[in-house]
Motif scaffolding. Sequence first.
Motif, mmCIF file in Angstrom:
data_model
loop_
_atom_site.group_PDB
_atom_site.id
_atom_site.type_symbol
_atom_site.label_atom_id
_atom_site.label_comp_id
_atom_site.label_asym_id
_atom_site.label_seq_id
_atom_site.Cartn_x
_atom_site.Cartn_y
_atom_site.Cartn_z
ATOM 1 N N PRO A 1 0.814 -1.218 0.000
ATOM 2 C CA PRO A 1 0.000 0.000 0.000
ATOM 3 C C PRO A 1 0.845 1.265 0.000
ATOM 4 O O PRO A 1 1.932 1.287 0.575
ATOM 5 C CB PRO A 1 -0.772 -0.107 1.319
ATOM 6 N N GLU A 2 0.313 2.293 -0.606
ATOM 7 C CA GLU A 2 0.904 3.610 -0.444
ATOM 8 C C GLU A 2 0.223 4.243 0.773
ATOM 9 O O GLU A 2 -1.012 4.278 0.827
ATOM 10 C CB GLU A 2 0.645 4.465 -1.698
ATOM 11 N N PRO A 3 1.002 4.704 1.753
ATOM 12 C CA PRO A 3 0.355 5.234 2.970
ATOM 13 C C PRO A 3 -0.203 6.634 2.752
ATOM 14 O O PRO A 3 0.231 7.590 3.381
ATOM 15 C CB PRO A 3 1.487 5.207 4.008
ATOM 16 N N LEU B 1 -7.208 2.015 4.101
ATOM 17 C CA LEU B 1 -7.495 0.908 3.180
ATOM 18 C C LEU B 1 -8.996 0.716 3.021
ATOM 19 O O LEU B 1 -9.763 0.949 3.946
ATOM 20 C CB LEU B 1 -6.883 -0.390 3.715
ATOM 21 N N HIS B 2 -9.386 0.270 1.837
ATOM 22 C CA HIS B 2 -10.794 -0.016 1.580
ATOM 23 C C HIS B 2 -10.972 -1.489 1.219
ATOM 24 O O HIS B 2 -10.009 -2.254 1.158
ATOM 25 C CB HIS B 2 -11.359 0.922 0.514
ATOM 26 N N ILE B 3 -12.206 -1.861 0.956
ATOM 27 C CA ILE B 3 -12.525 -3.261 0.710
ATOM 28 C C ILE B 3 -11.789 -3.796 -0.525
ATOM 29 O O ILE B 3 -11.463 -4.981 -0.602
ATOM 30 C CB ILE B 3 -14.056 -3.465 0.619
ATOM 31 N N GLY B 4 -11.468 -2.910 -1.465
ATOM 32 C CA GLY B 4 -10.654 -3.323 -2.620
ATOM 33 C C GLY B 4 -9.278 -3.785 -2.171
ATOM 34 O O GLY B 4 -8.754 -4.801 -2.650
ATOM 35 N N HIS B 5 -8.707 -3.047 -1.236
ATOM 36 C CA HIS B 5 -7.414 -3.476 -0.700
ATOM 37 C C HIS B 5 -7.540 -4.810 0.028
ATOM 38 O O HIS B 5 -6.613 -5.621 0.014
ATOM 39 C CB HIS B 5 -6.850 -2.431 0.259
ATOM 40 N N ALA B 6 -8.686 -5.020 0.669
ATOM 41 C CA ALA B 6 -8.893 -6.296 1.370
ATOM 42 C C ALA B 6 -8.764 -7.452 0.386
ATOM 43 O O ALA B 6 -8.205 -8.508 0.705
ATOM 44 C CB ALA B 6 -10.256 -6.323 2.057
ATOM 45 N N CYS C 1 -0.566 -7.248 -8.916
ATOM 46 C CA CYS C 1 -1.091 -5.884 -8.898
ATOM 47 C C CYS C 1 -2.351 -5.823 -9.744
ATOM 48 O O CYS C 1 -2.763 -6.818 -10.333
ATOM 49 C CB CYS C 1 -0.044 -4.906 -9.423
ATOM 50 N N THR C 2 -2.956 -4.659 -9.807
ATOM 51 C CA THR C 2 -4.226 -4.542 -10.521
ATOM 52 C C THR C 2 -3.991 -4.227 -12.000
ATOM 53 O O THR C 2 -2.924 -3.807 -12.409
ATOM 54 C CB THR C 2 -5.138 -3.496 -9.842
ATOM 55 N N LEU C 3 -5.067 -4.455 -12.744
ATOM 56 C CA LEU C 3 -5.007 -4.494 -14.213
ATOM 57 C C LEU C 3 -4.430 -3.253 -14.891
ATOM 58 O O LEU C 3 -3.816 -3.359 -15.953
ATOM 59 C CB LEU C 3 -6.433 -4.719 -14.732
ATOM 60 N N ARG D 1 -9.331 -5.297 -10.500
ATOM 61 C CA ARG D 1 -9.623 -4.719 -9.184
ATOM 62 C C ARG D 1 -11.076 -4.944 -8.809
ATOM 63 O O ARG D 1 -11.937 -5.170 -9.653
ATOM 64 C CB ARG D 1 -9.248 -3.242 -9.129
ATOM 65 N N LEU D 2 -11.312 -4.874 -7.536
ATOM 66 C CA LEU D 2 -12.663 -5.065 -7.035
ATOM 67 C C LEU D 2 -13.455 -3.770 -7.167
ATOM 68 O O LEU D 2 -12.993 -2.708 -6.751
ATOM 69 C CB LEU D 2 -12.610 -5.488 -5.561
ATOM 70 N N ASN D 3 -14.626 -3.874 -7.745
ATOM 71 C CA ASN D 3 -15.604 -2.785 -7.716
ATOM 72 C C ASN D 3 -16.869 -3.351 -7.092
ATOM 73 O O ASN D 3 -17.215 -4.504 -7.340
ATOM 74 C CB ASN D 3 -15.925 -2.309 -9.133
ATOM 75 N N SER E 1 -11.934 4.555 -4.289
ATOM 76 C CA SER E 1 -10.668 5.210 -4.576
ATOM 77 C C SER E 1 -10.315 6.082 -3.379
ATOM 78 O O SER E 1 -11.159 6.817 -2.865
ATOM 79 C CB SER E 1 -10.796 6.028 -5.860
ATOM 80 N N LYS E 2 -9.070 5.943 -2.952
ATOM 81 C CA LYS E 2 -8.644 6.697 -1.773
ATOM 82 C C LYS E 2 -8.827 8.193 -1.979
ATOM 83 O O LYS E 2 -9.185 8.910 -1.057
ATOM 84 C CB LYS E 2 -7.174 6.393 -1.477
ATOM 85 N N ARG E 3 -8.593 8.633 -3.221
ATOM 86 C CA ARG E 3 -8.698 10.060 -3.506
ATOM 87 C C ARG E 3 -10.138 10.536 -3.242
ATOM 88 O O ARG E 3 -10.364 11.544 -2.590
ATOM 89 C CB ARG E 3 -8.331 10.298 -4.972
HETATM 90 P P1 ATP Z 1 -6.756 3.734 -4.826
HETATM 91 O O1 ATP Z 1 -6.910 3.826 -6.310
HETATM 92 O O2 ATP Z 1 -8.002 3.397 -4.113
HETATM 93 O O3 ATP Z 1 -6.075 4.909 -4.239
HETATM 94 P P2 ATP Z 1 -4.331 2.367 -5.005
HETATM 95 O O4 ATP Z 1 -4.190 1.272 -5.971
HETATM 96 O O5 ATP Z 1 -3.727 3.655 -5.347
HETATM 97 O O6 ATP Z 1 -5.831 2.484 -4.607
HETATM 98 P P3 ATP Z 1 -2.392 1.364 -3.223
HETATM 99 O O7 ATP Z 1 -2.115 1.742 -1.822
HETATM 100 O O8 ATP Z 1 -1.386 1.721 -4.248
HETATM 101 O O9 ATP Z 1 -3.787 1.973 -3.596
HETATM 102 O O10 ATP Z 1 -2.769 -0.175 -3.313
HETATM 103 C C1 ATP Z 1 -2.134 -1.214 -2.639
HETATM 104 C C2 ATP Z 1 -2.468 -2.493 -3.328
HETATM 105 O O11 ATP Z 1 -3.860 -2.733 -3.317
HETATM 106 C C3 ATP Z 1 -2.041 -2.459 -4.783
HETATM 107 O O12 ATP Z 1 -1.418 -3.677 -5.096
HETATM 108 C C4 ATP Z 1 -3.335 -2.268 -5.524
HETATM 109 O O13 ATP Z 1 -3.259 -2.824 -6.794
HETATM 110 C C5 ATP Z 1 -4.326 -2.983 -4.620
HETATM 111 N N1 ATP Z 1 -5.664 -2.447 -4.813
HETATM 112 C C6 ATP Z 1 -6.051 -1.163 -4.733
HETATM 113 N N2 ATP Z 1 -7.352 -1.032 -5.021
HETATM 114 C C7 ATP Z 1 -7.818 -2.260 -5.295
HETATM 115 C C8 ATP Z 1 -9.091 -2.797 -5.669
HETATM 116 N N3 ATP Z 1 -10.158 -2.020 -5.814
HETATM 117 N N4 ATP Z 1 -9.185 -4.126 -5.855
HETATM 118 C C9 ATP Z 1 -8.122 -4.919 -5.700
HETATM 119 N N5 ATP Z 1 -6.907 -4.489 -5.350
HETATM 120 C C10 ATP Z 1 -6.735 -3.180 -5.158
#
Ligand code: ATP
Length: 557
Positions: free
Chosen positions: A35-37, A41-46, A231-233, A262-264, A271-273
Motif C-alpha cells: 500500500p501507499e500510505p 485501506l478499503h474493501i478493494g485493498h482487502a 497488482c491490478t489491471l 480490481r474489485l468494484n 478510490s482513496k482520492r
Molecule cells: P486507490 O486507487 O483506491 O487509491 P491504489 O491502488 O492507489 O488504490 P495502493 O495503496 O497503491 O492503492 O494499493 C495497494 C495495493 O492494493 C495495490 O497492489 C493495488 O493494486 C491494490 N488495490 C487497490 N485497489 C484495489 C481494488 N479495488 N481491488 C483490488 N486491489 C486493489
Amino acid sequence: METPNTEAVNFIEAIINKDNEEGTYGKRVHTRFPPEPNGYLHIGHAKSICLNFGLGESYQGLTNLRFDDTNPVKEDVEYVNSIEADVKWLGFDWADREYFASDYFDQMYEYAKELIKKGRAYVDDQTPEEIKNSRGDFSTPGTNSPYRDRSVEENLRLFEEMKEGKYKDGEKVLRAKIDMASPNIVMRDPVLYRILHADHHRTGSKWCIYPMYDYAHPVEDAIERITHSVCTLEFEVHRPLYNWVLEEWPDTEKPKQIEFARLNVTNMVMSKRKLRQLVEKNLVSGWDDPRMPTISGLRRRGYTPEAIRDFCQRIGVAKADSVVDIALLEFCIREDLKMKAPRQMAVIKPVKVVITNYPEGQTEMVTIENNPENEAMGTREVPFGREIYIEQDDFMEVPVKKFFRMTPGKEVRLKGAYIVMCHEVIKNEDGSIKEIHCTYDPESRSGSGCQRKVKGTLHWVEATTAVDMEIRLYDYLLKADDEETADKDFLEQLNPDSLTICQGKGEPAFKTTQVGDHFQFLRQGYFVTDTDSTADHIVMNRIVGLRDSWAKAQKKG
Ligand code: ATP
Ligand code: MG
C-alpha cells in the motif's frame, strides 16, 4: 487453507504452479502487499490483502507488508498505523517483514547510477510541459529530447547534483533511455526520478529527489526477492517497463508482475482520492464512518474479518473487470453472524402498548432462546409486564391485505410471552398514536402448551426495564450506480438519506453491552455496538437488515 493444487486453481495459482514445476524460483513463493500510505485501506485493498497473504499461506511461502512511500507530499504516519491495524484485524501476519520503500532509497539511487553507466538513463533538462508534449500519442511517435545523448560522465554528474539539491523542482529529471517511438507510450523514455524539495515522513530532509512508481516498484520487489508481484489491471501496460527496469538487476530470480481485475462494488466508491474528499468535506464523520467502504468503516459498521475474508474468497480472482453486487457482501456478514450473534429484542421506533387486563405493578420473567439456530447459546430471562413497547410499523389501525401484525380485533403473539389483542387506540391531539390498548390471554403463555395458532409474532420490550438506545440506521452512501454518471462528479451520487438516527428501546440484556458486540435484533437485522457507545448512552449501528419478506411481498403487490 486448501491446497491450490487439488482445488480448482485461479489463473495466478496456475502461474505459480507452473513456476514451481519449472523451478523458476526454486519453489519459493514470496508475495507482498504494497500500500501507499496516503489514505485508509478499503474493501478493494482487502481483496489484494487476502490474495497476497492467501497465496503466501497456501504455498507455505512468505508475504511482506511493504509501504510504497515514494511520494512524500501525500503520505503520513497516521496512514501507516491504520494500514497495519487493518491488515492485522483482517487476520494476516507479516511477522518481521514490514518494509518501507524509503528504506531502499540509497539502493535505488545506486542502481539508477548503474543504469546511467550502462547508457540506459539520462538527465533531461526539458520542462515537464516539454516532456509531455514530445511524448507523442497513440498514432504519433514521440520525439527525442535534445539532452538524450549526453555522455555518461555528464549524466552522472548532473544526477548527483540533482540529489545534492542544486536544482529546483521540475528543473531536471532522470529518464530511462528506451524508445521514443515505442507503440507502448509507457516505454517512451519514462521519468525515473524527479526533484521534489519536500520532507518525507521517514527520511526527513535527506532526499530531494524521489523515484517514480514505475522505477521504484520493481526495485523494491527485487530487493525483497519477491517472486510473484501481484497488482491490478491498470499496470498491465507498465509490465514491459517493470521488466526493463530489472534487466540490469544482478539477481537471476527476477520477480514476475501478474495483474488481476480490481474489485468494484455497487453503491461503493473505491478510490482513496475520492474517499479522502468525503472525509475532508465532512460529508462523513471520518475514515471510519460506518458508511465508508474502508476497512475501518466496515469494522465499525460491524463487519467481521471472517465475513470480509469469506467475501474475498467468493468473488475470486479474475482478469476481467467486473462489478460485484453489494448484496454479496451483506450475505457474507449475515452468514457469519447467523450462528454467533445472540438474538435479542429491541424496538427501533417504539410505540407504547398497555395490556389493560394485566395486573398493575406486576412483572414476570419469560424464557427466550438466545439463538434458535444455535442451541448451545442457551436461553435468557426477559421481563414482561403491563406496559411494553412494540414497533410502530407492527401496528396498523386499518390493516392492508396480508398484514398479520397487530391490528384492532385480531390476535397476535408477543414473542416468548402471550397472545394479545388490540381493543383501543389512544391518540394524541395531532392524531398520532399515543398508546395502543390490548388485552392478553393469561392461558396463552409460550411454553404452557397453548395450541392456539396466530399468524403473527411480534418482538417487544417491557417498558419499566427498557434500556434507551440510540440506533443508527444506515443506507448506502451512494445511490445505485449508473453507467451514465460514471464520469460525473461522484458527489452528485451521494444518498442524502444514508443515515437515520432513532431513539429505540432494548430489553435489559443490552444494559451491559460493550463496543463491538454483535446482535441480531429479532425480526430487524444485525447490529453492533458502536464505538461512540458508553454505559450511559448506548449506540447501535445497523450492519444489515434481515431479508424482509413483508417488504418483498409488498413490492410484488
Ligand atoms: P486507490 O486507487 O483506491 O487509491 P491504489 O491502488 O492507489 O488504490 P495502493 O495503496 O497503491 O492503492 O494499493 C495497494 C495495493 O492494493 C495495490 O497492489 C493495488 O493494486 C491494490 N488495490 C487497490 N485497489 C484495489 C481494488 N479495488 N481491488 C483490488 N486491489 C486493489
Ligand atoms: Mg496507488
